[in-house]
Design a protein around this motif. Sequence first.
Motif, PDB file in Angstrom:
ATOM      1  N   TRP A 119       0.865  -1.207   0.000  1.00 39.90           N
ATOM      2  CA  TRP A 119       0.000   0.000   0.000  1.00 39.90           C
ATOM      3  C   TRP A 119       0.892   1.244   0.000  1.00 39.90           C
ATOM      4  CZ3 TRP A 119      -5.544   0.315   0.858  1.00 39.90           C
ATOM      5  CH2 TRP A 119      -6.002   1.631   1.016  1.00 39.90           C
ATOM      6  N   ALA A 120       1.745   1.359   1.003  1.00 41.28           N
ATOM      7  CA  ALA A 120       2.652   2.507   1.070  1.00 41.28           C
ATOM      8  C   ALA A 120       3.831   2.219   0.147  1.00 41.28           C
ATOM      9  CB  ALA A 120       3.128   2.710   2.505  1.00 41.28           C
ATOM     10  N   GLN A 121       3.954   3.018  -0.898  1.00 46.60           N
ATOM     11  CA  GLN A 121       4.999   2.744  -1.890  1.00 46.60           C
ATOM     12  C   GLN A 121       6.206   3.639  -1.722  1.00 46.60           C
ATOM     13  OE1 GLN A 121       3.610   2.582  -5.934  1.00 46.60           O
ATOM     14  NE2 GLN A 121       1.670   1.663  -5.355  1.00 46.60           N
ATOM     15  N   GLN A 122       5.989   4.921  -1.670  1.00 44.08           N
ATOM     16  CA  GLN A 122       7.119   5.842  -1.610  1.00 44.08           C
ATOM     17  C   GLN A 122       6.763   7.048  -0.760  1.00 44.08           C
ATOM     18  OE1 GLN A 122      10.007   6.339  -4.567  1.00 44.08           O
ATOM     19  NE2 GLN A 122       9.517   8.485  -4.947  1.00 44.08           N
TER      20      GLN A 122
ATOM     21  N   ALA B   8       9.848  10.336   9.560  1.00 46.44           N
ATOM     22  CA  ALA B   8       9.722   8.903   9.282  1.00 46.44           C
ATOM     23  C   ALA B   8      10.590   8.518   8.088  1.00 46.44           C
ATOM     24  CB  ALA B   8       8.265   8.540   9.023  1.00 46.44           C
ATOM     25  N   CYS B   9      10.559   9.332   7.034  1.00 43.86           N
ATOM     26  CA  CYS B   9      11.366   9.023   5.850  1.00 43.86           C
ATOM     27  C   CYS B   9      12.854   9.101   6.169  1.00 43.86           C
ATOM     28  CB  CYS B   9      11.017   9.975   4.708  1.00 43.86           C
ATOM     29  SG  CYS B   9       9.428   9.597   3.935  1.00 43.86           S
ATOM     30  N   GLN B  10      13.250  10.107   6.969  1.00 42.36           N
ATOM     31  CA  GLN B  10      14.656  10.230   7.336  1.00 42.36           C
ATOM     32  C   GLN B  10      15.129   9.019   8.129  1.00 42.36           C
ATOM     33  OE1 GLN B  10      17.023  12.798   6.471  1.00 42.36           O
ATOM     34  NE2 GLN B  10      15.388  12.826   4.939  1.00 42.36           N
ATOM     35  N   GLU B  11      14.207   8.416   8.876  1.00 43.52           N
ATOM     36  CA  GLU B  11      14.546   7.211   9.648  1.00 43.52           C
ATOM     37  C   GLU B  11      14.418   5.937   8.812  1.00 43.52           C
ATOM     38  OE1 GLU B  11      13.051   8.666  14.075  1.00 43.52           O
ATOM     39  OE2 GLU B  11      11.712   7.508  12.813  1.00 43.52           O
ATOM     40  N   GLN B  12      14.181   6.107   7.494  1.00 47.55           N
ATOM     41  CA  GLN B  12      13.998   4.951   6.600  1.00 47.55           C
ATOM     42  C   GLN B  12      12.781   4.120   7.012  1.00 47.55           C
ATOM     43  OE1 GLN B  12      16.400   4.034   3.915  1.00 47.55           O
ATOM     44  NE2 GLN B  12      17.031   6.138   4.236  1.00 47.55           N
TER      45      GLN B  12
ATOM     46  N   GLU C  11       9.542   4.802   5.774  1.00 47.57           N
ATOM     47  CA  GLU C  11       8.636   5.622   4.991  1.00 47.57           C
ATOM     48  C   GLU C  11       7.216   5.078   4.952  1.00 47.57           C
ATOM     49  OE1 GLU C  11      11.397   4.646   1.393  1.00 47.57           O
ATOM     50  OE2 GLU C  11       9.615   5.606   0.601  1.00 47.57           O
ATOM     51  N   GLY C  12       7.029   3.844   5.441  1.00 47.69           N
ATOM     52  CA  GLY C  12       5.658   3.343   5.595  1.00 47.69           C
ATOM     53  C   GLY C  12       4.828   4.235   6.508  1.00 47.69           C
ATOM     54  N   TYR C  13       5.505   4.979   7.391  1.00 48.43           N
ATOM     55  CA  TYR C  13       4.796   5.858   8.329  1.00 48.43           C
ATOM     56  C   TYR C  13       4.706   7.298   7.830  1.00 48.43           C
ATOM     57  CZ  TYR C  13       5.645   1.964  11.567  1.00 48.43           C
ATOM     58  OH  TYR C  13       5.697   0.730  12.164  1.00 48.43           O
ATOM     59  N   CYS C  14       5.213   7.557   6.625  1.00 53.26           N
ATOM     60  CA  CYS C  14       5.176   8.924   6.084  1.00 53.26           C
ATOM     61  C   CYS C  14       3.728   9.344   5.857  1.00 53.26           C
ATOM     62  CB  CYS C  14       5.944   8.963   4.756  1.00 53.26           C
ATOM     63  SG  CYS C  14       5.848  10.553   3.914  1.00 53.26           S
ATOM     64  N   GLN C  15       3.408  10.537   6.280  1.00 57.64           N
ATOM     65  CA  GLN C  15       2.023  11.023   6.160  1.00 57.64           C
ATOM     66  C   GLN C  15       1.646  11.324   4.717  1.00 57.64           C
ATOM     67  OE1 GLN C  15      -0.391  11.308   8.750  1.00 57.64           O
ATOM     68  NE2 GLN C  15       1.165   9.992   9.661  1.00 57.64           N
ATOM     69  N   SER C  16       2.630  11.565   3.853  1.00 64.84           N
ATOM     70  CA  SER C  16       2.284  11.832   2.452  1.00 64.84           C
ATOM     71  C   SER C  16       2.836  10.751   1.526  1.00 64.84           C
ATOM     72  CB  SER C  16       2.777  13.224   2.039  1.00 64.84           C
ATOM     73  OG  SER C  16       4.100  13.421   2.462  1.00 64.84           O
ATOM     74  N   SER C  17       2.883   9.534   2.074  1.00 62.66           N
ATOM     75  CA  SER C  17       3.336   8.389   1.295  1.00 62.66           C
ATOM     76  C   SER C  17       2.374   8.134   0.131  1.00 62.66           C
ATOM     77  CB  SER C  17       3.386   7.197   2.250  1.00 62.66           C
ATOM     78  OG  SER C  17       3.440   6.008   1.536  1.00 62.66           O
ATOM     79  N   GLN C  18       2.944   7.759  -1.021  1.00 60.23           N
ATOM     80  CA  GLN C  18       2.103   7.511  -2.206  1.00 60.23           C
ATOM     81  C   GLN C  18       1.723   6.040  -2.293  1.00 60.23           C
ATOM     82  OE1 GLN C  18       3.080   9.407  -5.836  1.00 60.23           O
ATOM     83  NE2 GLN C  18       2.710  11.340  -4.804  1.00 60.23           N
ATOM     84  N   SER C  19       0.545   5.800  -2.826  1.00 57.77           N
ATOM     85  CA  SER C  19       0.008   4.441  -2.880  1.00 57.77           C
ATOM     86  C   SER C  19      -0.723   4.239  -4.208  1.00 57.77           C
ATOM     87  CB  SER C  19      -0.979   4.235  -1.731  1.00 57.77           C
ATOM     88  OG  SER C  19      -2.162   4.975  -1.974  1.00 57.77           O
ATOM     89  N   TRP C  20      -1.433   3.122  -4.309  1.00 59.09           N
ATOM     90  CA  TRP C  20      -2.282   2.867  -5.477  1.00 59.09           C
ATOM     91  C   TRP C  20      -3.272   4.006  -5.692  1.00 59.09           C
ATOM     92  CZ3 TRP C  20      -7.556   2.696  -4.990  1.00 59.09           C
ATOM     93  CH2 TRP C  20      -8.044   2.647  -3.693  1.00 59.09           C
ATOM     94  N   MET C  21      -3.560   4.776  -4.657  1.00 56.78           N
ATOM     95  CA  MET C  21      -4.542   5.856  -4.800  1.00 56.78           C
ATOM     96  C   MET C  21      -4.040   6.956  -5.742  1.00 56.78           C
ATOM     97  SD  MET C  21      -6.536   6.304  -1.224  1.00 56.78           S
ATOM     98  CE  MET C  21      -5.197   6.494  -0.097  1.00 56.78           C
ATOM     99  N   GLN C  22      -2.708   7.097  -5.828  1.00 51.66           N
ATOM    100  CA  GLN C  22      -2.148   8.078  -6.759  1.00 51.66           C
ATOM    101  C   GLN C  22      -1.805   7.444  -8.106  1.00 51.66           C
ATOM    102  OE1 GLN C  22      -0.928   8.015  -3.438  1.00 51.66           O
ATOM    103  NE2 GLN C  22      -2.311   9.720  -2.995  1.00 51.66           N
ATOM    104  N   LEU C  23      -1.454   6.135  -8.109  1.00 54.52           N
ATOM    105  CA  LEU C  23      -0.894   5.524  -9.322  1.00 54.52           C
ATOM    106  C   LEU C  23      -1.815   4.520  -9.995  1.00 54.52           C
ATOM    107  CD1 LEU C  23       1.723   6.081  -7.214  1.00 54.52           C
ATOM    108  CD2 LEU C  23       2.888   5.273  -9.233  1.00 54.52           C
ATOM    109  N   GLY C  24      -2.895   4.119  -9.320  1.00 50.95           N
ATOM    110  CA  GLY C  24      -3.755   3.056  -9.835  1.00 50.95           C
ATOM    111  C   GLY C  24      -3.310   1.725  -9.262  1.00 50.95           C
ATOM    112  N   GLY C  25      -4.273   0.794  -9.123  1.00 56.47           N
ATOM    113  CA  GLY C  25      -3.995  -0.448  -8.408  1.00 56.47           C
ATOM    114  C   GLY C  25      -3.961  -1.669  -9.295  1.00 56.47           C
TER     115      GLY C  25
ATOM    116  N   GLN D  74       0.336  -2.194   8.947  1.00 56.70           N
ATOM    117  CA  GLN D  74       1.524  -2.533   8.160  1.00 56.70           C
ATOM    118  C   GLN D  74       2.664  -1.615   8.576  1.00 56.70           C
ATOM    119  OE1 GLN D  74       0.173  -2.392   4.081  1.00 56.70           O
ATOM    120  NE2 GLN D  74      -1.481  -3.814   4.554  1.00 56.70           N
ATOM    121  N   GLY D  75       3.731  -2.200   9.102  1.00 55.22           N
ATOM    122  CA  GLY D  75       4.818  -1.415   9.669  1.00 55.22           C
ATOM    123  C   GLY D  75       6.045  -1.403   8.791  1.00 55.22           C
ATOM    124  N   HIS D  76       7.105  -2.012   9.292  1.00 58.99           N
ATOM    125  CA  HIS D  76       8.373  -1.991   8.577  1.00 58.99           C
ATOM    126  C   HIS D  76       8.366  -3.017   7.447  1.00 58.99           C
ATOM    127  CE1 HIS D  76      12.626  -1.705   7.821  1.00 58.99           C
ATOM    128  NE2 HIS D  76      12.710  -0.738   8.711  1.00 58.99           N
ATOM    129  N   ARG D  77       8.995  -2.664   6.326  1.00 59.43           N
ATOM    130  CA  ARG D  77       9.015  -3.565   5.168  1.00 59.43           C
ATOM    131  C   ARG D  77       9.658  -4.915   5.500  1.00 59.43           C
ATOM    132  NH1 ARG D  77       9.028  -2.125  -0.358  1.00 59.43           N
ATOM    133  NH2 ARG D  77       8.235  -0.091   0.224  1.00 59.43           N
TER     134      ARG D  77
END
Length: 335
Positions: free
Chosen positions: A86-89, A96-100, A102-116, A282-285
């Motif tokens: 779900w959380a892609q980038q 959160a992103c600086q700590e690697q 990025e699953g916890y990033c508030q503006s993380s991109q998902s299928w909602m931006q790119l299509g599923g 869904q937490g750490h990859r």
Amino acid sequence: MRAALLSKFNEPWQVKDVPDPRAEDGQVIVRIEACGLCGTDVHVHHGYIPGIQLPIVPGHEPVGRIVEVGRGVMGLKVGDRVGVSWAQQGCGRCRACQEQREGYCQSSQSWMQLGGGFGELMRAWARGCTIVPEGLSSEDAAPMFCAGFTVMSGFRAADPKPGERVAVIGIGGLGHLAVQVAKALGHEVVAITGSADKVKPALELGAHQAIPAGDDAGKSLMAVGGADVVVSTSNSAKHVSQVLGGLRPEGRLVNLGALDGPIAVDSFQLMFPPRRLVGASQGHRRDLVELLGLAAAGKVKPKLEVHPLQEINQVLDRQAAGKVRFRSVITYPRA
Ligand SMILES: [Zn+2]
Ligand SMILES: [Zn+2]
């Protein structure tokens, strides 16, 4: 490509031809082989998930082969079989992103931006892709990218120690995987279910003991000795509130379910003896990668019903009506 398009909330998805997606810098195109459908898709259908722009191709449990790689993609190549979480980038800049993480990033991109994944081709950020190990079918892998990932992160949040006893309450899409994960990690497993007809399936999944929740899930659990960790995948706030009472001293209850109401906690239940109530999603990859390893080793296997894309509206109806045992996957013809 052929895809299922959600154009208006609460109306049937249209299975039709839409333009093929193309990879931009940092992205890949995946030819989908299987895509799981879960309760979240029902929420998507009703418009309960904020941020969705219509029309869109839903599908957040996709697995397939990379057929195109955009500029700047490192590591992945055409032909790789991957799933997309779900959380892609993430934004790359927040804490959160600086700590690697990025699953916890508030503006993380998902299928909602790119299509599923309810289409033959899916565009995804390369960073959102995780390689599916050999020996694990695309059908079995698909639900690992949602239900399985959630369950594994739940285990990491509850942190069961060797020798500890694990109870799983709610034996559905998540719960049937949680029973298997607990067993794969070497724990004694008690399954607790609100529906008596799931006692036998829970034993078949590998639970050492399976009990009905009864009038009080906590008392029912304590009657068979309690548990050090309870993984709750139930939707019932009543059951989750009750089952806290089935935890042994210093036990942990991890809630993974979207509940039908608030959890009621008496402070004394958290003090005498000390107990912890935690949440997880869904937490750490690494949780996902670990789970894919267990699945590839044959220790975790989802029970599936498999359907072609043209049946997607019937599958959605079955999911909404609670008729799916235990997970449904849409599959696509292979080249
Ligand atoms: Zn899902
Ligand atoms: Zn971020």
